[in-house]
Write a protein that holds these residues in place. Sequence first.
Motif, PDB file in Angstrom:
ATOM      1  N   GLU A 570       0.827  -1.022  -0.007  1.00 56.02           N
ATOM      2  CA  GLU A 570       0.037   0.383  -0.186  1.00 56.02           C
ATOM      3  C   GLU A 570       0.846   1.527   0.065  1.00 56.02           C
ATOM      4  N   PRO A 571       0.882   2.918  -0.895  1.00 57.74           N
ATOM      5  CA  PRO A 571       1.198   3.432  -0.561  1.00 57.74           C
ATOM      6  C   PRO A 571       1.184   4.669   0.358  1.00 57.74           C
ATOM      7  N   PHE A 572      -0.303   4.419   0.982  1.00 62.15           N
ATOM      8  CA  PHE A 572      -0.396   5.553   1.979  1.00 62.15           C
ATOM      9  C   PHE A 572      -0.924   5.120   3.205  1.00 62.15           C
ATOM     10  N   ARG A 573      -0.241   4.919   4.317  1.00 63.97           N
ATOM     11  CA  ARG A 573      -0.106   4.301   5.708  1.00 63.97           C
ATOM     12  C   ARG A 573      -1.528   4.558   5.978  1.00 63.97           C
ATOM     13  N   ARG A 574      -0.784   6.123   6.962  1.00 63.77           N
ATOM     14  CA  ARG A 574      -2.112   6.935   7.234  1.00 63.77           C
ATOM     15  C   ARG A 574      -2.229   8.426   6.217  1.00 63.77           C
ATOM     16  N   LEU A 575      -3.654   8.190   6.657  1.00 63.02           N
ATOM     17  CA  LEU A 575      -4.322   9.319   5.986  1.00 63.02           C
ATOM     18  C   LEU A 575      -6.113  10.296   6.697  1.00 63.02           C
ATOM     19  N   VAL A 576      -5.464  11.024   6.370  1.00 63.00           N
ATOM     20  CA  VAL A 576      -6.180  12.527   6.657  1.00 63.00           C
ATOM     21  C   VAL A 576      -6.453  13.065   5.661  1.00 63.00           C
ATOM     22  N   ASN A 577      -8.406  13.239   6.552  1.00 66.27           N
ATOM     23  CA  ASN A 577      -8.881  15.059   5.345  1.00 66.27           C
ATOM     24  C   ASN A 577      -8.896  16.279   5.878  1.00 66.27           C
ATOM     25  N   GLN A 578      -8.669  17.276   5.752  1.00 60.66           N
ATOM     26  CA  GLN A 578      -8.976  18.091   5.588  1.00 60.66           C
ATOM     27  C   GLN A 578      -9.902  18.855   5.815  1.00 60.66           C
ATOM     28  N   GLY A 579     -10.580  19.768   6.635  1.00 60.86           N
ATOM     29  CA  GLY A 579     -12.284  20.057   5.481  1.00 60.86           C
ATOM     30  C   GLY A 579     -12.315  21.188   5.903  1.00 60.86           C
ATOM     31  N   MET A 580     -13.720  21.263   4.988  1.00 61.02           N
ATOM     32  CA  MET A 580     -13.594  22.418   4.089  1.00 61.02           C
ATOM     33  C   MET A 580     -13.627  23.573   5.316  1.00 61.02           C
ATOM     34  N   ILE A 581     -12.713  25.059   4.985  1.00 58.91           N
ATOM     35  CA  ILE A 581     -13.124  26.141   5.258  1.00 58.91           C
ATOM     36  C   ILE A 581     -14.583  26.929   4.698  1.00 58.91           C
ATOM     37  N   LEU A 582     -14.995  27.315   4.973  1.00 60.64           N
ATOM     38  CA  LEU A 582     -16.651  27.995   4.441  1.00 60.64           C
ATOM     39  C   LEU A 582     -15.962  30.062   4.474  1.00 60.64           C
ATOM     40  N   GLY A 583     -17.184  30.378   4.149  1.00 61.87           N
ATOM     41  CA  GLY A 583     -17.075  31.719   4.266  1.00 61.87           C
ATOM     42  C   GLY A 583     -17.459  32.496   5.226  1.00 61.87           C
ATOM     43  N   GLU A 584     -17.167  33.546   5.085  1.00 62.70           N
ATOM     44  CA  GLU A 584     -17.476  34.023   6.967  1.00 62.70           C
ATOM     45  C   GLU A 584     -18.760  33.882   6.776  1.00 62.70           C
ATOM     46  N   ASN A 585     -19.927  33.830   5.484  1.00 60.77           N
ATOM     47  CA  ASN A 585     -21.424  33.867   6.042  1.00 60.77           C
ATOM     48  C   ASN A 585     -21.409  32.350   6.551  1.00 60.77           C
ATOM     49  N   GLY A 586     -20.677  31.590   6.354  1.00 59.13           N
ATOM     50  CA  GLY A 586     -21.324  30.019   6.690  1.00 59.13           C
ATOM     51  C   GLY A 586     -21.444  28.815   5.557  1.00 59.13           C
ATOM     52  N   GLU A 587     -21.049  29.920   4.162  1.00 57.06           N
ATOM     53  CA  GLU A 587     -21.199  29.217   2.926  1.00 57.06           C
ATOM     54  C   GLU A 587     -20.357  28.754   2.589  1.00 57.06           C
ATOM     55  N   LYS A 588     -20.169  28.189   1.281  1.00 56.25           N
ATOM     56  CA  LYS A 588     -19.025  27.255   0.644  1.00 56.25           C
ATOM     57  C   LYS A 588     -18.296  28.265  -0.239  1.00 56.25           C
ATOM     58  N   MET A 589     -16.480  28.259  -0.181  1.00 56.52           N
ATOM     59  CA  MET A 589     -17.020  30.149  -0.642  1.00 56.52           C
ATOM     60  C   MET A 589     -16.916  29.387  -2.438  1.00 56.52           C
ATOM     61  N   SER A 590     -16.897  30.761  -3.196  1.00 55.27           N
ATOM     62  CA  SER A 590     -16.922  30.603  -4.658  1.00 55.27           C
ATOM     63  C   SER A 590     -17.769  31.883  -5.022  1.00 55.27           C
ATOM     64  N   LYS A 591     -16.488  32.239  -5.576  1.00 52.71           N
ATOM     65  CA  LYS A 591     -16.609  33.799  -6.245  1.00 52.71           C
ATOM     66  C   LYS A 591     -18.098  34.444  -6.260  1.00 52.71           C
ATOM     67  N   SER A 592     -19.163  33.492  -7.007  1.00 54.40           N
ATOM     68  CA  SER A 592     -20.710  34.355  -7.413  1.00 54.40           C
ATOM     69  C   SER A 592     -20.873  33.993  -5.341  1.00 54.40           C
ATOM     70  N   ARG A 593     -20.499  33.513  -4.741  1.00 58.51           N
ATOM     71  CA  ARG A 593     -21.115  34.347  -3.818  1.00 58.51           C
ATOM     72  C   ARG A 593     -20.229  35.647  -2.739  1.00 58.51           C
ATOM     73  N   GLY A 594     -19.035  35.391  -3.165  1.00 63.97           N
ATOM     74  CA  GLY A 594     -18.340  36.966  -3.380  1.00 63.97           C
ATOM     75  C   GLY A 594     -17.929  36.532  -1.511  1.00 63.97           C
ATOM     76  N   ASN A 595     -17.596  35.556  -1.330  1.00 66.12           N
ATOM     77  CA  ASN A 595     -16.832  35.280   0.059  1.00 66.12           C
ATOM     78  C   ASN A 595     -15.432  35.025   0.243  1.00 66.12           C
ATOM     79  N   VAL A 596     -14.789  34.626  -1.109  1.00 66.08           N
ATOM     80  CA  VAL A 596     -13.668  34.014  -1.293  1.00 66.08           C
ATOM     81  C   VAL A 596     -12.039  35.061  -0.510  1.00 66.08           C
ATOM     82  N   ILE A 597     -11.505  34.569   0.202  1.00 66.54           N
ATOM     83  CA  ILE A 597     -11.090  35.226   0.641  1.00 66.54           C
ATOM     84  C   ILE A 597      -9.602  34.558   0.406  1.00 66.54           C
TER      85      ILE A 597
END
Length: 819
Positions: A570-597
């Motif tokens: 096997e290639p990867f002994r230990r795997l960790v997924n980092q969680g997503m960082i949302l925009g300040e309004n609690g929504e997914k960051m996206s250009k259309s929502r205008g909440n990208v940092i």
Amino acid sequence: MSTTDTAARRPGDYLPGEIEPKWQRYWEENRTFRTPSVSDKPKYYILDMFPYPSGAGLHVGHPEGYTATDILARYKRMKGYNVLHPMGWDAFGLPAEQYAIETGRHPAEITQRNIATFKRQIMSLGFSYDWDREVSTTNPEYYRWTQWIFLQLYKLGLAYQAEMMVNWCPALGTVLANEEVIDGKSERGGHPVIRKPMRQWVLRITAYAERLLNDLEELDWPESIKEMQRHWIGRSEGAEVTFAIAEQPDLEMEVFTTRPDTLFGATYCVIAPEHELVEKIVAPEYKATVQAYQEEAAKKSDLERTELAKEKSGVFTGAYAINPVNNAKVPIWVADYVLIGYGTGAIMAVPAHDQRDWEFARMHDLPIIPVVSGGDITEAAYTGDGVMINSGLLNGLAVEPAKEKIIAWLEEQGKGQRKVSYRLRDWLFSRQRYWGEPIPILHLEDGTVRPLNDDELPLLLPDVREIKPSGTGESPLVNVTDWLYITDPVTGKQARRETNTMPQWAGSCWYYLRFIDPRNTKAPVDFDLQKYWLPVDLYVGGAEHAVLHLLYARFWHKVLYDIGVVSTKEPFRRLVNQGMILGENGEKMSKSRGNVINPDDIVASHGADTLRLYEMFMGPLEAVKPWDTKGVEGVHRFLRRVWRLYVTEDGRLNPAIAPWEGSPAPLERIYHKTVKKVTQDIEELRFNTAISQMMIFLNEAQKETKLPKRYMEGFVLLLSPFAPHIAEELWQRLGHAETLAYEPWPTWDEAFTVDDTVEIVIQVNGKVRDKAMVPADIDAAGLQEIALKSEKIQTEIAGKEIKKIIAVPGKLCNIVVGK
RNA sequence: GCCGAAGUGGCGGAAUGGCAGACGCAGUCGACUCAAAAUCGACCGGGGUGACCCCCCGUGAGGGUUCAACUCCCUCCUUCGGCACCA
């Protein structure tokens, strides 16, 4: 214009804008993080999922995982490990090609520019990558080996060509990936997309299904990811059963079932519309209806087939199959609820015990015969256990023994055998695109194919001025005729090159190997080096790669293991997924929502150390969490307070820092506790609580007038993996000439982490009624004595019967009394 | 529908059988200042009482195990992620 915001600088100000570039330059010039390929030290391989360098540049999600791995990498170096911590570019891919088509520029040029942006941004965050090992999947020296691995797969019979259904968009003149098709229309332009068979390259990942499933056991991965992979592989046990076709003795039909025990309840059969048997068995009077149905089904996408088909459509073929267990003649239907890609593409339908078959039978008035007792088949199919009925030799058995018995019988009669099926499909490996690795295959004039020899690699992508869609569904490479048609130098025959290219997954399937030995011209990776470095000890990335990338990479790794290129399963002994960082309004960051940092903005306003520290302080690495600009300021304040603890207003070292004898007792304890907690938290990737502990130390240290130098140095070392620039700067100001990157990690004395006296809680019936300071080492009996002496407790328990006393040394004493 | 993860102050979160709310943000008050910013100090779950003390309630809802439950078990609700006619 305000004059207040350009406050006069003092020599002792904390200026990340100056110290950060200074130390980044130092690390680069001194090759501080160059990793020796061989070493006597124990190794630690810590890997980030390398990014696709998009035109949008870095977003704040990238530095989250990168900071986490960087902290661990820096920490492990200080603990004496030889740390491999590389970065590279997954740079083939669709967006660059689309942008190239739109702008008329070359994808290589676009890619190069995007990589430069990404690299500048990543470097501005002070990550300790060994840049001498940087790789890009688009570099011919890299993709030469991607092609080489493909050829190994081909030689093993694991790469083959087949007619496969693809998403063909006539208006765009191109084939689209599944994710480019939305509701049956092209993502760009909204043109209709149809499914069309085309010659494709396919990798036989199904041959590795069992091993991919079983070896998940030994991996230290999140259980959810392992579960998703198990489900994706979708192993199911059952039997393949052969049905004869009535009146057509030369034809047979294979069906797969997980319920061979219900064979006596099979009242009809269904084959997928695409099944090759349809044409052969269909009765003349049904031909027109069946063909119409097939055409209708071909127009539907997989999604439409499932979502819109609340009612199960299907048509009768006019043909009958013979049930091998009782020679019953059952009708064969064509219906699109049976999928060509799973099992044999044909089923025996047992409506009494399968809900889908039940619904279909109800709709089309087909008989329903129960063969397992229990349930009410007038209401729904019964899928539970029970006693076999109406089933000849199986009558009276329970489901499991009945399965065993009928499989044995089928095998004896030569009418079927035990069979394991997988949901996993072979991997559609070709793309009709320019910007990917060319598949190193020649199609010769005599209809044969010739894989290129190793010395013919890399097969370079031809340089073209403009990328135009072919219009035929083939890749834009068909336009490059002087590349396409050649006289094969090996056979002397006329040849046409393969125009399909590899999918983006290809290059990312093995990049972790190349980092070990990035400039090797003889092999993808040196055998001895991979033996030292593999497996990857920690792999951090987003959960969006839970299945595909991680499954494909595991597959290639196992193939490379089988041919002796790598020595771990096997290639990867230990795997960790980092969680997503949302925009300040609690929504997914996206250009259309205008909440990208944009990380660049934070680096400019507060510095890279602040960004790194804030991203780690937000919460657990794996959690999804919203961005909060005020929180950024909070950690920035912490760093400024750290700075001021070490540096006076006029820029000198704080005179309170000295080699004081007999340090202040409270600080001593806090220091040792801090070393312990920070160390343990880093090991467990709990960076948010490690930072909290450092804040506690700082709060305590600020109260002191004497700051022992050894603690103040130790604290800088503790902080250094998190905020390396400020730490290096303070380390230098503490009088050190060299980088702190290889300083030994601070140690703690356990004796100082336990207090002499502790506050314990005295409870009555589980409720806190009093507290007391007691010696830490007091035993249960002593604790009990103190508890009972308490005045408050005395009043509380007066006149009541003491039933039980629980004393936990160092924690509490609970007195249980009657009413 | 199925699988998985998670629900704690105004907010991010801490504590994973033993004092719920560490640390930070926001907020309130105070110090410094001509003033502001910055900085420093105090307070900061809800209710009763109301400087203090003290009491009650409180970790999505309900039930259970235990001397003791945010933590373990059962049922349910909500949110997020994944899969979805796989015979």
